[in-house]
Design a protein around this motif. Structure first.
Motif, PDB file in Angstrom:
ATOM      1  N   GLY A  75     -15.762  -9.417  14.360  1.00 48.71           N
ATOM      2  CA  GLY A  75     -16.429  -8.268  14.956  1.00 48.71           C
ATOM      3  C   GLY A  75     -15.510  -7.053  14.904  1.00 48.71           C
ATOM      4  N   ARG A  76     -15.986  -5.904  15.457  1.00 48.18           N
ATOM      5  CA  ARG A  76     -15.237  -4.640  15.403  1.00 48.18           C
ATOM      6  C   ARG A  76     -14.712  -4.417  13.991  1.00 48.18           C
ATOM      7  NH1 ARG A  76     -11.057  -4.740  20.288  1.00 48.18           N
ATOM      8  NH2 ARG A  76     -10.880  -6.932  19.705  1.00 48.18           N
ATOM      9  N   ARG A  77     -15.641  -4.172  13.081  1.00 45.64           N
ATOM     10  CA  ARG A  77     -15.353  -4.287  11.653  1.00 45.64           C
ATOM     11  C   ARG A  77     -14.831  -3.031  10.977  1.00 45.64           C
ATOM     12  NH1 ARG A  77     -20.759  -7.875  10.153  1.00 45.64           N
ATOM     13  NH2 ARG A  77     -20.083  -9.753  11.256  1.00 45.64           N
ATOM     14  N   ALA A  78     -14.808  -1.887  11.635  1.00 38.98           N
ATOM     15  CA  ALA A  78     -14.427  -0.647  10.956  1.00 38.98           C
ATOM     16  C   ALA A  78     -12.998  -0.714  10.422  1.00 38.98           C
ATOM     17  CB  ALA A  78     -14.578   0.535  11.915  1.00 38.98           C
ATOM     18  N   VAL A  79     -12.050  -1.105  11.252  1.00 35.82           N
ATOM     19  CA  VAL A  79     -10.644  -1.147  10.833  1.00 35.82           C
ATOM     20  C   VAL A  79     -10.409  -2.160   9.715  1.00 35.82           C
ATOM     21  CG1 VAL A  79      -8.298  -1.729  11.577  1.00 35.82           C
ATOM     22  CG2 VAL A  79      -9.708  -0.201  12.968  1.00 35.82           C
ATOM     23  N   PRO A  80     -10.860  -3.421   9.863  1.00 34.06           N
ATOM     24  CA  PRO A  80     -10.630  -4.356   8.747  1.00 34.06           C
ATOM     25  C   PRO A  80     -11.376  -3.975   7.475  1.00 34.06           C
ATOM     26  CG  PRO A  80     -11.943  -5.397  10.469  1.00 34.06           C
ATOM     27  CD  PRO A  80     -11.421  -4.114  11.039  1.00 34.06           C
ATOM     28  N   ALA A  81     -12.513  -3.292   7.586  1.00 37.85           N
ATOM     29  CA  ALA A  81     -13.229  -2.860   6.385  1.00 37.85           C
ATOM     30  C   ALA A  81     -12.421  -1.816   5.630  1.00 37.85           C
ATOM     31  CB  ALA A  81     -14.603  -2.304   6.760  1.00 37.85           C
ATOM     32  N   VAL A  82     -11.859  -0.849   6.351  1.00 33.74           N
ATOM     33  CA  VAL A  82     -11.012   0.160   5.713  1.00 33.74           C
ATOM     34  C   VAL A  82      -9.771  -0.500   5.125  1.00 33.74           C
ATOM     35  CG1 VAL A  82      -9.572   2.202   6.131  1.00 33.74           C
ATOM     36  CG2 VAL A  82     -11.838   2.030   7.191  1.00 33.74           C
ATOM     37  N   GLY A  83      -9.194  -1.438   5.860  1.00 32.97           N
ATOM     38  CA  GLY A  83      -8.009  -2.136   5.359  1.00 32.97           C
ATOM     39  C   GLY A  83      -8.289  -2.926   4.102  1.00 32.97           C
ATOM     40  N   LEU A  84      -9.418  -3.644   4.068  1.00 26.94           N
ATOM     41  CA  LEU A  84      -9.783  -4.435   2.891  1.00 26.94           C
ATOM     42  C   LEU A  84      -9.985  -3.541   1.674  1.00 26.94           C
ATOM     43  CD1 LEU A  84     -10.645  -7.048   1.491  1.00 26.94           C
ATOM     44  CD2 LEU A  84     -12.941  -6.725   2.453  1.00 26.94           C
ATOM     45  N   ALA A  85     -10.759  -2.463   1.843  1.00 24.78           N
ATOM     46  CA  ALA A  85     -11.007  -1.550   0.726  1.00 24.78           C
ATOM     47  C   ALA A  85      -9.707  -0.899   0.251  1.00 24.78           C
ATOM     48  CB  ALA A  85     -12.017  -0.483   1.144  1.00 24.78           C
ATOM     49  N   GLY A  86      -8.855  -0.511   1.208  1.00 25.61           N
ATOM     50  CA  GLY A  86      -7.594   0.113   0.845  1.00 25.61           C
ATOM     51  C   GLY A  86      -6.670  -0.822   0.086  1.00 25.61           C
ATOM     52  N   CYS A  87      -6.590  -2.066   0.529  1.00 21.77           N
ATOM     53  CA  CYS A  87      -5.732  -3.044  -0.161  1.00 21.77           C
ATOM     54  C   CYS A  87      -6.183  -3.254  -1.600  1.00 21.77           C
ATOM     55  CB  CYS A  87      -5.747  -4.383   0.585  1.00 21.77           C
ATOM     56  SG  CYS A  87      -4.789  -4.394   2.112  1.00 21.77           S
ATOM     57  N   LEU A  88      -7.481  -3.431  -1.798  1.00 22.53           N
ATOM     58  CA  LEU A  88      -7.995  -3.676  -3.142  1.00 22.53           C
ATOM     59  C   LEU A  88      -7.809  -2.455  -4.043  1.00 22.53           C
ATOM     60  CD1 LEU A  88     -11.272  -5.629  -2.281  1.00 22.53           C
ATOM     61  CD2 LEU A  88      -9.076  -6.555  -3.038  1.00 22.53           C
ATOM     62  N   LEU A  89      -8.009  -1.259  -3.489  1.00 22.35           N
ATOM     63  CA  LEU A  89      -7.848  -0.034  -4.277  1.00 22.35           C
ATOM     64  C   LEU A  89      -6.391   0.163  -4.694  1.00 22.35           C
ATOM     65  CD1 LEU A  89      -8.998   2.600  -5.423  1.00 22.35           C
ATOM     66  CD2 LEU A  89      -8.586   3.653  -3.173  1.00 22.35           C
ATOM     67  N   LEU A  90      -5.471   0.023  -3.743  1.00 23.99           N
ATOM     68  CA  LEU A  90      -4.060   0.217  -4.075  1.00 23.99           C
ATOM     69  C   LEU A  90      -3.557  -0.849  -5.043  1.00 23.99           C
ATOM     70  CD1 LEU A  90      -2.408   1.301  -0.693  1.00 23.99           C
ATOM     71  CD2 LEU A  90      -3.431   2.712  -2.485  1.00 23.99           C
ATOM     72  N   SER A 131       5.569  -7.529  -6.281  1.00 22.26           N
ATOM     73  CA  SER A 131       5.567  -7.886  -4.866  1.00 22.26           C
ATOM     74  C   SER A 131       4.457  -7.148  -4.121  1.00 22.26           C
ATOM     75  CB  SER A 131       6.924  -7.561  -4.245  1.00 22.26           C
ATOM     76  OG  SER A 131       6.941  -7.862  -2.870  1.00 22.26           O
ATOM     77  N   SER A 132       4.280  -5.861  -4.435  1.00 16.27           N
ATOM     78  CA  SER A 132       3.225  -5.086  -3.780  1.00 16.27           C
ATOM     79  C   SER A 132       1.854  -5.676  -4.073  1.00 16.27           C
ATOM     80  CB  SER A 132       3.268  -3.627  -4.237  1.00 16.27           C
ATOM     81  OG  SER A 132       4.429  -2.984  -3.767  1.00 16.27           O
ATOM     82  N   PHE A 133       1.625  -6.110  -5.312  1.00 10.18           N
ATOM     83  CA  PHE A 133       0.325  -6.697  -5.657  1.00 10.18           C
ATOM     84  C   PHE A 133       0.077  -7.945  -4.810  1.00 10.18           C
ATOM     85  CE2 PHE A 133      -2.562  -9.422  -7.987  1.00 10.18           C
ATOM     86  CZ  PHE A 133      -3.550  -8.534  -8.406  1.00 10.18           C
ATOM     87  N   GLY A 134       1.076  -8.837  -4.756  1.00  4.94           N
ATOM     88  CA  GLY A 134       0.896 -10.063  -3.985  1.00  4.94           C
ATOM     89  C   GLY A 134       0.665  -9.799  -2.516  1.00  4.94           C
ATOM     90  N   VAL A 135       1.403  -8.840  -1.948  1.00  6.31           N
ATOM     91  CA  VAL A 135       1.272  -8.541  -0.528  1.00  6.31           C
ATOM     92  C   VAL A 135      -0.068  -7.860  -0.235  1.00  6.31           C
ATOM     93  CG1 VAL A 135       2.253  -7.205   1.370  1.00  6.31           C
ATOM     94  CG2 VAL A 135       3.758  -8.436  -0.174  1.00  6.31           C
ATOM     95  N   LEU A 136      -0.526  -6.986  -1.133  1.00  4.18           N
ATOM     96  CA  LEU A 136      -1.825  -6.335  -0.919  1.00  4.18           C
ATOM     97  C   LEU A 136      -2.966  -7.346  -0.956  1.00  4.18           C
ATOM     98  CD1 LEU A 136      -1.179  -3.097  -2.971  1.00  4.18           C
ATOM     99  CD2 LEU A 136      -1.843  -3.160  -0.556  1.00  4.18           C
ATOM    100  N   VAL A 137      -2.898  -8.320  -1.860  1.00  4.50           N
ATOM    101  CA  VAL A 137      -3.913  -9.379  -1.874  1.00  4.50           C
ATOM    102  C   VAL A 137      -3.832 -10.203  -0.592  1.00  4.50           C
ATOM    103  CG1 VAL A 137      -4.683 -11.485  -3.037  1.00  4.50           C
ATOM    104  CG2 VAL A 137      -4.027  -9.479  -4.383  1.00  4.50           C
ATOM    105  N   TYR A 138      -2.613 -10.501  -0.160  1.00  6.95           N
ATOM    106  CA  TYR A 138      -2.386 -11.239   1.088  1.00  6.95           C
ATOM    107  C   TYR A 138      -3.084 -10.534   2.262  1.00  6.95           C
ATOM    108  CZ  TYR A 138       0.506 -13.046   4.999  1.00  6.95           C
ATOM    109  OH  TYR A 138       0.953 -13.593   6.174  1.00  6.95           O
ATOM    110  N   TYR A 139      -2.896  -9.208   2.359  1.00  5.91           N
ATOM    111  CA  TYR A 139      -3.499  -8.474   3.466  1.00  5.91           C
ATOM    112  C   TYR A 139      -4.993  -8.238   3.259  1.00  5.91           C
ATOM    113  CZ  TYR A 139       0.891  -7.748   5.842  1.00  5.91           C
ATOM    114  OH  TYR A 139       2.047  -7.946   6.531  1.00  5.91           O
ATOM    115  N   ALA A 140      -5.444  -8.198   2.011  1.00  9.21           N
ATOM    116  CA  ALA A 140      -6.888  -8.126   1.781  1.00  9.21           C
ATOM    117  C   ALA A 140      -7.568  -9.345   2.400  1.00  9.21           C
ATOM    118  CB  ALA A 140      -7.178  -8.047   0.283  1.00  9.21           C
ATOM    119  N   ILE A 141      -6.946 -10.515   2.247  1.00  6.61           N
ATOM    120  CA  ILE A 141      -7.497 -11.741   2.839  1.00  6.61           C
ATOM    121  C   ILE A 141      -7.410 -11.674   4.360  1.00  6.61           C
ATOM    122  CG2 ILE A 141      -7.203 -14.252   3.009  1.00  6.61           C
ATOM    123  CD1 ILE A 141      -6.224 -14.187   0.093  1.00  6.61           C
ATOM    124  N   ALA A 142      -6.338 -11.082   4.885  1.00  2.00           N
ATOM    125  CA  ALA A 142      -6.228 -10.917   6.335  1.00  2.00           C
ATOM    126  C   ALA A 142      -7.352 -10.037   6.872  1.00  2.00           C
ATOM    127  CB  ALA A 142      -4.870 -10.332   6.703  1.00  2.00           C
TER     128      ALA A 142
END
Length: 413
Positions: free
Chosen positions: A357-372, A338-349
Protein backbone atom coordinates in the motif's frame (compact mmCIF):
# COMPACT_ATOMS: atom_id res chain seq x y z
CA UNK A 1 17.74 -24.83 13.96
CA UNK A 2 20.42 -22.24 13.22
CA UNK A 3 20.75 -19.80 16.14
CA UNK A 4 19.79 -16.20 15.51
CA UNK A 5 22.24 -13.32 15.40
CA UNK A 6 22.73 -11.11 18.46
CA UNK A 7 20.85 -7.78 18.49
CA UNK A 8 23.47 -5.27 19.65
CA UNK A 9 23.13 -2.25 17.35
CA UNK A 10 21.15 0.87 18.23
CA UNK A 11 20.04 3.75 15.99
CA UNK A 12 23.38 5.57 16.17
CA UNK A 13 25.27 2.38 15.31
CA UNK A 14 22.97 1.70 12.34
CA UNK A 15 23.42 5.26 11.07
CA UNK A 16 27.21 4.86 11.31
CA UNK A 17 27.03 1.62 9.29
CA UNK A 18 25.11 3.43 6.54
CA UNK A 19 27.37 6.49 6.56
CA UNK A 20 30.56 4.43 6.47
CA UNK A 21 29.21 2.50 3.47
CA UNK A 22 28.10 5.56 1.50
CA UNK A 23 30.73 8.15 2.34
CA UNK A 24 33.93 6.91 0.78
CA UNK A 25 32.60 4.72 -1.98
CA UNK A 26 31.07 7.55 -3.94
CA UNK A 27 32.50 10.91 -3.05
CA UNK A 28 36.06 9.80 -3.88
CA UNK A 29 35.20 7.58 -6.85
CA UNK A 30 32.03 8.55 -8.73
CA UNK A 31 32.16 12.32 -9.24
CA UNK A 32 34.67 12.30 -12.12
CA UNK A 33 32.88 9.74 -14.37
CA UNK A 34 29.55 11.35 -13.50
CA UNK A 35 30.90 14.77 -14.52
CA UNK A 36 32.09 13.28 -17.81
CA UNK A 37 28.47 12.34 -18.50
CA UNK A 38 26.55 15.22 -16.90
CA UNK A 39 29.03 18.11 -17.21
CA UNK A 40 27.90 21.29 -15.48
CA UNK A 41 24.57 19.60 -14.80
CA UNK A 42 26.28 17.42 -12.19
CA UNK A 43 24.19 18.87 -9.32
CA UNK A 44 21.01 17.97 -11.22
CA UNK A 45 22.28 14.43 -11.72
CA UNK A 46 23.10 14.27 -8.01
CA UNK A 47 19.61 15.46 -7.12
CA UNK A 48 18.05 12.77 -9.36
CA UNK A 49 20.23 10.09 -7.81
CA UNK A 50 19.30 11.36 -4.36
CA UNK A 51 15.58 11.32 -5.21
CA UNK A 52 15.73 7.70 -6.37
CA UNK A 53 17.83 6.80 -3.35
CA UNK A 54 15.28 8.47 -1.05
CA UNK A 55 12.43 6.44 -2.52
CA UNK A 56 14.50 3.29 -2.20
CA UNK A 57 15.36 4.16 1.40
CA UNK A 58 11.72 4.66 2.40
CA UNK A 59 10.66 1.42 0.70
CA UNK A 60 13.57 -0.49 2.25
CA UNK A 61 12.90 0.92 5.72
CA UNK A 62 9.24 -0.10 5.61
CA UNK A 63 10.11 -3.60 4.47
CA UNK A 64 12.98 -3.97 6.95
CA UNK A 65 10.67 -3.06 9.83
CA UNK A 66 8.22 -5.74 8.70
CA UNK A 67 10.90 -8.36 8.03
CA UNK A 68 13.78 -7.70 10.49
CA UNK A 69 15.95 -10.53 9.15
CA UNK A 70 19.43 -10.57 7.64
CA UNK A 71 19.35 -10.45 3.85
CA UNK A 72 17.57 -7.21 2.95
CA UNK A 73 15.76 -7.31 -0.42
CA UNK A 74 16.57 -11.01 -0.79
CA UNK A 75 14.06 -11.58 2.03
CA UNK A 76 11.58 -8.90 0.92
CA UNK A 77 11.42 -10.06 -2.70
CA UNK A 78 10.95 -13.69 -1.68
CA UNK A 79 8.18 -12.88 0.81
CA UNK A 80 6.28 -10.31 -1.26
CA UNK A 81 6.91 -11.31 -4.91
CA UNK A 82 8.10 -14.90 -4.98
CA UNK A 83 11.22 -17.00 -4.74
CA UNK A 84 12.78 -16.02 -8.08
CA UNK A 85 12.59 -12.31 -7.31
CA UNK A 86 14.14 -12.75 -3.89
CA UNK A 87 16.90 -14.87 -5.33
CA UNK A 88 17.55 -12.34 -8.12
CA UNK A 89 17.91 -9.53 -5.57
CA UNK A 90 20.29 -11.54 -3.42
CA UNK A 91 22.26 -12.75 -6.44
CA UNK A 92 22.72 -9.25 -7.80
CA UNK A 93 23.71 -7.91 -4.41
CA UNK A 94 26.29 -10.61 -3.65
CA UNK A 95 27.90 -10.64 -7.11
CA UNK A 96 27.87 -6.87 -7.62
CA UNK A 97 28.97 -5.96 -4.11
CA UNK A 98 31.72 -8.56 -4.00
CA UNK A 99 33.15 -6.80 -7.05
CA UNK A 100 32.62 -3.46 -5.28
CA UNK A 101 34.54 -4.79 -2.28
CA UNK A 102 37.48 -5.59 -4.52
CA UNK A 103 37.26 -2.17 -6.20
CA UNK A 104 37.24 -0.40 -2.82
CA UNK A 105 40.18 -2.51 -1.64
CA UNK A 106 42.17 -1.64 -4.76
CA UNK A 107 41.31 2.05 -4.35
CA UNK A 108 42.55 1.91 -0.76
CA UNK A 109 45.78 0.28 -1.94
CA UNK A 110 46.26 2.94 -4.61
CA UNK A 111 46.02 5.75 -2.06
CA UNK A 112 48.31 4.25 0.58
CA UNK A 113 50.89 2.53 -1.66
CA UNK A 114 50.81 3.45 -5.37
CA UNK A 115 52.43 0.66 -7.37
CA UNK A 116 51.68 -1.93 -4.67
CA UNK A 117 47.89 -1.69 -4.73
CA UNK A 118 47.14 -5.40 -4.75
CA UNK A 119 49.33 -6.29 -1.76
CA UNK A 120 47.83 -3.61 0.45
CA UNK A 121 44.34 -4.33 -0.84
CA UNK A 122 44.64 -7.97 0.25
CA UNK A 123 46.00 -6.90 3.64
CA UNK A 124 43.06 -4.53 4.11
CA UNK A 125 40.51 -7.25 3.28
CA UNK A 126 42.22 -9.72 5.61
CA UNK A 127 42.29 -7.19 8.47
CA UNK A 128 38.63 -6.24 8.08
CA UNK A 129 37.50 -9.84 7.78
CA UNK A 130 39.28 -10.58 11.06
CA UNK A 131 37.68 -7.55 12.68
CA UNK A 132 34.20 -8.62 11.58
CA UNK A 133 34.80 -12.20 12.73
CA UNK A 134 35.47 -10.84 16.21
CA UNK A 135 31.90 -9.52 16.29
CA UNK A 136 30.08 -6.66 14.59
CA UNK A 137 29.96 -4.71 17.85
CA UNK A 138 33.75 -4.53 17.85
CA UNK A 139 33.79 -2.95 14.40
CA UNK A 140 31.49 -0.08 15.45
CA UNK A 141 34.19 2.02 17.22
CA UNK A 142 36.37 1.78 14.12
CA UNK A 143 33.46 2.80 11.89
CA UNK A 144 32.65 5.79 14.11
CA UNK A 145 36.22 7.07 13.96
CA UNK A 146 36.41 6.61 10.18
CA UNK A 147 33.12 8.43 9.55
CA UNK A 148 34.08 11.35 11.82
CA UNK A 149 37.51 11.83 10.20
CA UNK A 150 36.17 11.59 6.64
CA UNK A 151 33.40 14.12 7.30
CA UNK A 152 35.98 16.57 8.66
CA UNK A 153 38.16 16.06 5.56
CA UNK A 154 35.23 16.58 3.20
CA UNK A 155 34.17 19.76 5.02
CA UNK A 156 37.76 21.00 4.66
CA UNK A 157 37.54 20.39 0.89
CA UNK A 158 34.22 22.26 0.74
CA UNK A 159 35.65 25.20 2.69
CA UNK A 160 38.77 25.38 0.52
CA UNK A 161 36.78 25.09 -2.70
CA UNK A 162 34.22 27.74 -1.79
CA UNK A 163 36.61 30.26 -0.23
CA UNK A 164 39.84 29.73 -2.20
CA UNK A 165 41.03 32.23 -4.72
CA UNK A 166 41.81 29.84 -7.54
CA UNK A 167 39.22 29.04 -10.17
CA UNK A 168 39.70 27.02 -13.36
CA UNK A 169 37.92 27.87 -16.58
CA UNK A 170 38.13 24.17 -17.26
CA UNK A 171 36.20 24.09 -20.54
CA UNK A 172 32.83 22.50 -21.00
CA UNK A 173 31.44 19.00 -21.45
CA UNK A 174 28.73 18.49 -24.12
CA UNK A 175 25.61 17.34 -22.28
CA UNK A 176 22.12 16.15 -23.15
CA UNK A 177 19.30 14.66 -21.10
CA UNK A 178 20.70 11.15 -21.58
CA UNK A 179 24.04 12.29 -20.16
CA UNK A 180 22.37 13.74 -17.08
CA UNK A 181 20.51 10.48 -16.50
CA UNK A 182 23.70 8.48 -17.01
CA UNK A 183 25.47 10.74 -14.54
CA UNK A 184 22.69 10.10 -12.04
CA UNK A 185 23.04 6.37 -12.57
CA UNK A 186 26.78 6.53 -11.93
CA UNK A 187 26.30 8.74 -8.87
CA UNK A 188 23.79 6.24 -7.50
CA UNK A 189 26.84 4.10 -6.72
CA UNK A 190 27.56 6.68 -4.02
CA UNK A 191 24.20 6.20 -2.29
CA UNK A 192 24.05 2.42 -2.13
CA UNK A 193 25.37 2.08 1.42
CA UNK A 194 22.11 2.39 3.30
CA UNK A 195 21.28 -1.18 2.24
CA UNK A 196 23.85 -2.27 4.79
CA UNK A 197 21.48 -1.14 7.56
CA UNK A 198 18.71 -3.43 6.28
CA UNK A 199 21.01 -6.40 5.74
CA UNK A 200 21.99 -6.18 9.43
CA UNK A 201 18.30 -6.48 10.40
CA UNK A 202 18.84 -9.32 12.89
CA UNK A 203 21.59 -7.44 14.73
CA UNK A 204 19.61 -4.22 15.32
CA UNK A 205 17.74 -3.59 18.55
CA UNK A 206 14.03 -2.78 18.08
CA UNK A 207 14.29 -3.03 14.27
CA UNK A 208 10.70 -1.85 13.72
CA UNK A 209 11.71 1.55 15.12
CA UNK A 210 15.47 1.67 14.60
CA UNK A 211 15.70 0.87 10.88
CA UNK A 212 13.03 3.37 9.67
CA UNK A 213 14.85 6.05 11.67
CA UNK A 214 18.42 5.17 10.73
CA UNK A 215 18.00 4.85 6.95
CA UNK A 216 16.63 8.37 6.21
CA UNK A 217 19.09 9.96 8.67
CA UNK A 218 22.10 8.32 7.04
CA UNK A 219 20.85 9.16 3.55
CA UNK A 220 20.01 12.77 4.44
CA UNK A 221 23.41 13.48 5.98
CA UNK A 222 25.14 11.93 2.98
CA UNK A 223 23.08 13.86 0.40
CA UNK A 224 23.76 17.22 2.06
CA UNK A 225 27.49 16.48 2.28
CA UNK A 226 27.65 15.28 -1.34
CA UNK A 227 25.84 18.40 -2.56
CA UNK A 228 28.32 20.67 -0.80
CA UNK A 229 31.26 18.73 -2.24
CA UNK A 230 29.73 18.73 -5.74
CA UNK A 231 29.35 22.52 -5.81
CA UNK A 232 32.87 22.98 -4.42
CA UNK A 233 34.66 20.72 -6.91
CA UNK A 234 32.57 21.82 -9.89
CA UNK A 235 33.02 25.49 -9.10
CA UNK A 236 36.77 25.14 -8.58
CA UNK A 237 37.79 22.74 -11.35
CA UNK A 238 35.05 23.23 -13.92
CA UNK A 239 33.27 20.28 -15.58
CA UNK A 240 35.99 19.33 -18.08
CA UNK A 241 38.86 19.29 -15.57
CA UNK A 242 36.68 17.48 -13.03
CA UNK A 243 35.77 14.84 -15.60
CA UNK A 244 39.43 14.14 -16.35
CA UNK A 245 40.69 14.13 -12.77
CA UNK A 246 41.93 10.93 -11.12
CA UNK A 247 41.78 12.57 -7.67
CA UNK A 248 39.23 15.40 -7.95
CA UNK A 249 39.09 16.32 -4.27
CA UNK A 250 42.87 16.58 -3.96
CA UNK A 251 42.95 18.58 -7.21
CA UNK A 252 40.24 20.88 -5.85
CA UNK A 253 42.19 21.95 -2.76
CA UNK A 254 45.33 22.43 -4.88
CA UNK A 255 43.49 24.59 -7.43
CA UNK A 256 41.90 26.56 -4.58
CA UNK A 257 45.36 27.49 -3.26
CA UNK A 258 45.37 25.06 -0.32
CA UNK A 259 47.83 22.52 -1.66
CA UNK A 260 48.96 21.77 1.90
CA UNK A 261 45.61 19.98 2.30
CA UNK A 262 46.26 17.58 -0.58
CA UNK A 263 48.06 15.01 1.59
CA UNK A 264 45.31 15.21 4.19
CA UNK A 265 42.67 14.65 1.52
CA UNK A 266 44.52 11.62 0.15
CA UNK A 267 44.79 10.17 3.65
CA UNK A 268 41.08 10.82 4.14
CA UNK A 269 40.31 9.07 0.87
CA UNK A 270 42.26 6.00 1.99
CA UNK A 271 40.44 6.01 5.33
CA UNK A 272 37.06 6.47 3.64
CA UNK A 273 37.56 3.55 1.27
CA UNK A 274 38.69 1.45 4.24
CA UNK A 275 35.43 2.33 6.03
CA UNK A 276 33.34 1.60 2.94
CA UNK A 277 35.06 -1.76 2.58
CA UNK A 278 34.28 -2.56 6.23
CA UNK A 279 30.56 -2.00 5.70
CA UNK A 280 30.51 -3.72 2.29
CA UNK A 281 32.02 -6.93 3.66
CA UNK A 282 29.47 -6.86 6.49
CA UNK A 283 26.55 -6.50 4.08
CA UNK A 284 27.66 -9.11 1.55
CA UNK A 285 28.40 -11.68 4.26
CA UNK A 286 24.94 -11.19 5.82
CA UNK A 287 23.20 -11.62 2.47
CA UNK A 288 25.28 -14.75 1.79
CA UNK A 289 24.25 -16.05 5.22
CA UNK A 290 20.57 -15.34 4.54
CA UNK A 291 20.66 -17.00 1.10
CA UNK A 292 22.34 -20.05 2.63
CA UNK A 293 19.65 -20.21 5.29
CA UNK A 294 17.10 -20.11 2.46
CA UNK A 295 19.04 -22.91 0.69
CA UNK A 296 19.81 -20.83 -2.38
CA UNK A 297 23.51 -21.01 -1.49
CA UNK A 298 25.30 -24.03 0.05
CA UNK A 299 24.07 -24.81 3.56
CA UNK A 300 27.64 -24.81 4.90
CA UNK A 301 27.46 -21.01 5.17
CA UNK A 302 24.31 -21.22 7.32
CA UNK A 303 26.21 -21.08 10.62
CA UNK A 304 26.58 -18.58 13.46
CA UNK A 305 29.59 -18.48 15.76
CA UNK A 306 28.57 -19.41 19.30
CA UNK A 307 31.34 -17.25 20.73
CA UNK A 308 30.85 -14.03 18.75
CA UNK A 309 27.31 -14.35 17.38
CA UNK A 310 28.31 -13.65 13.76
CA UNK A 311 27.95 -15.71 10.53
CA UNK A 312 31.62 -16.66 10.57
CA UNK A 313 31.64 -19.05 7.60
CA UNK A 314 29.86 -16.57 5.34
CA UNK A 315 32.28 -13.82 6.42
CA UNK A 316 35.30 -16.02 5.70
CA UNK A 317 33.92 -17.01 2.28
CA UNK A 318 33.30 -13.40 1.30
CA UNK A 319 36.73 -12.32 2.51
CA UNK A 320 38.47 -15.05 0.52
CA UNK A 321 36.41 -14.30 -2.61
CA UNK A 322 37.30 -10.61 -2.45
CA UNK A 323 41.00 -11.35 -1.98
CA UNK A 324 40.97 -13.68 -4.99
CA UNK A 325 39.30 -11.01 -7.13
CA UNK A 326 41.81 -8.40 -5.97
CA UNK A 327 44.69 -10.64 -7.06
CA UNK A 328 43.22 -11.71 -10.40
CA UNK A 329 41.17 -8.81 -11.76
CA UNK A 330 41.43 -5.06 -12.26
CA UNK A 331 38.08 -3.72 -11.04
CA UNK A 332 38.62 0.02 -11.29
CA UNK A 333 35.96 0.20 -14.01
CA UNK A 334 33.37 -1.55 -11.85
CA UNK A 335 31.24 1.48 -10.91
CA UNK A 336 28.83 1.06 -13.83
CA UNK A 337 28.46 -2.69 -13.28
CA UNK A 338 27.94 -2.23 -9.55
CA UNK A 339 25.38 0.53 -10.14
CA UNK A 340 23.42 -1.72 -12.51
CA UNK A 341 23.28 -4.55 -9.98
CA UNK A 342 22.30 -2.25 -7.12
CA UNK A 343 19.61 -0.48 -9.18
CA UNK A 344 18.03 -3.83 -10.07
CA UNK A 345 18.28 -4.82 -6.39
CA UNK A 346 16.36 -1.69 -5.36
CA UNK A 347 13.89 -2.04 -8.22
CA UNK A 348 12.89 -5.36 -6.62
CA UNK A 349 12.72 -3.64 -3.22
CA UNK A 350 10.35 -1.00 -4.58
CA UNK A 351 8.24 -3.62 -6.35
CA UNK A 352 8.00 -5.47 -3.04
CA UNK A 353 6.97 -2.28 -1.24
CA UNK A 354 4.21 -1.69 -3.81
CA UNK A 355 2.40 -4.68 -2.30
CA UNK A 356 2.21 -2.91 1.10
CA UNK A 357 0.00 0.00 0.00
CA UNK A 358 0.95 3.72 -0.04
CA UNK A 359 2.30 3.20 -3.53
CA UNK A 360 3.44 6.65 -4.70
CA UNK A 361 6.98 6.47 -3.26
CA UNK A 362 7.77 2.88 -4.33
CA UNK A 363 6.30 3.56 -7.79
CA UNK A 364 8.62 6.53 -8.30
CA UNK A 365 11.51 4.49 -6.92
CA UNK A 366 10.81 1.54 -9.23
CA UNK A 367 10.54 3.73 -12.33
CA UNK A 368 13.66 5.67 -11.35
CA UNK A 369 15.74 2.54 -10.77
CA UNK A 370 14.80 1.05 -14.13
CA UNK A 371 15.40 4.33 -15.99
CA UNK A 372 18.81 4.95 -14.45
CA UNK A 373 19.87 1.33 -14.99
CA UNK A 374 18.95 1.57 -18.68
CA UNK A 375 21.01 4.74 -19.20
CA UNK A 376 24.27 3.35 -17.75
CA UNK A 377 27.19 2.67 -20.15
CA UNK A 378 26.30 -0.09 -22.60
CA UNK A 379 29.06 -2.45 -21.44
CA UNK A 380 27.81 -2.23 -17.85
CA UNK A 381 24.22 -2.91 -18.89
CA UNK A 382 25.16 -5.91 -21.04
CA UNK A 383 27.42 -7.39 -18.34
CA UNK A 384 24.67 -6.91 -15.77
CA UNK A 385 22.06 -8.59 -17.94
CA UNK A 386 24.36 -11.56 -18.48
CA UNK A 387 24.99 -11.90 -14.73
CA UNK A 388 21.27 -11.87 -13.94
CA UNK A 389 20.55 -14.36 -16.72
CA UNK A 390 23.16 -16.71 -15.24
CA UNK A 391 21.56 -16.19 -11.85
CA UNK A 392 18.15 -17.19 -13.21
CA UNK A 393 19.67 -20.39 -14.60
CA UNK A 394 21.25 -21.14 -11.21
CA UNK A 395 17.90 -20.60 -9.52
CA UNK A 396 16.11 -22.85 -12.01
CA UNK A 397 18.72 -25.59 -11.63
CA UNK A 398 18.40 -25.58 -7.84
CA UNK A 399 14.63 -25.10 -7.65
CA UNK A 400 13.73 -28.65 -6.54
CA UNK A 401 16.16 -28.25 -3.63
CA UNK A 402 14.74 -25.06 -2.17
CA UNK A 403 11.19 -23.75 -2.51
CA UNK A 404 9.27 -25.54 0.23
CA UNK A 405 12.42 -26.60 2.00
CA UNK A 406 13.40 -23.00 2.69
CA UNK A 407 12.80 -22.06 6.30
CA UNK A 408 10.21 -19.33 6.90
CA UNK A 409 11.37 -15.77 7.51
CA UNK A 410 11.12 -14.28 10.95
CA UNK A 411 8.41 -11.79 10.25
CA UNK A 412 7.71 -9.30 13.03
CA UNK A 413 4.37 -9.86 14.66
Amino acid sequence: MTPGLTRRLGTADAVVVGLSAMIGAGVFAAFAPAAAAAGSWLPVALALAGLVAYCNAISSARLAALYPSSGGTYVYGRERLGDLWGFSAGWGFVVGKTASCAAMALTFGAYVAPGHEKVFAVLAVAALTGLNLAGVQKSMPAARVIVAVVIVVLLAVVTAGMTGGGRSGGGTVPVDAWGVLQGAGLLFFAFAGYARIATLGEEVREPQRTIPRAVPIALGVTLVLYALVAFAVLGTLGPAQLAGSAAPLADTVTAAGASWLSGVVRAGAALATFGALLALILGVSRTTFAMSRGRHFPAVFDAVSERHGVPHRAELAVGVAVMVLVLLVDLRGAIGFSSFGVLVYYAIANASALTLGRRAVPAVGLAGCLLLAATLPRASVLAGLVVFAVGALVWAAGRPRHGRAAPPSRQAR
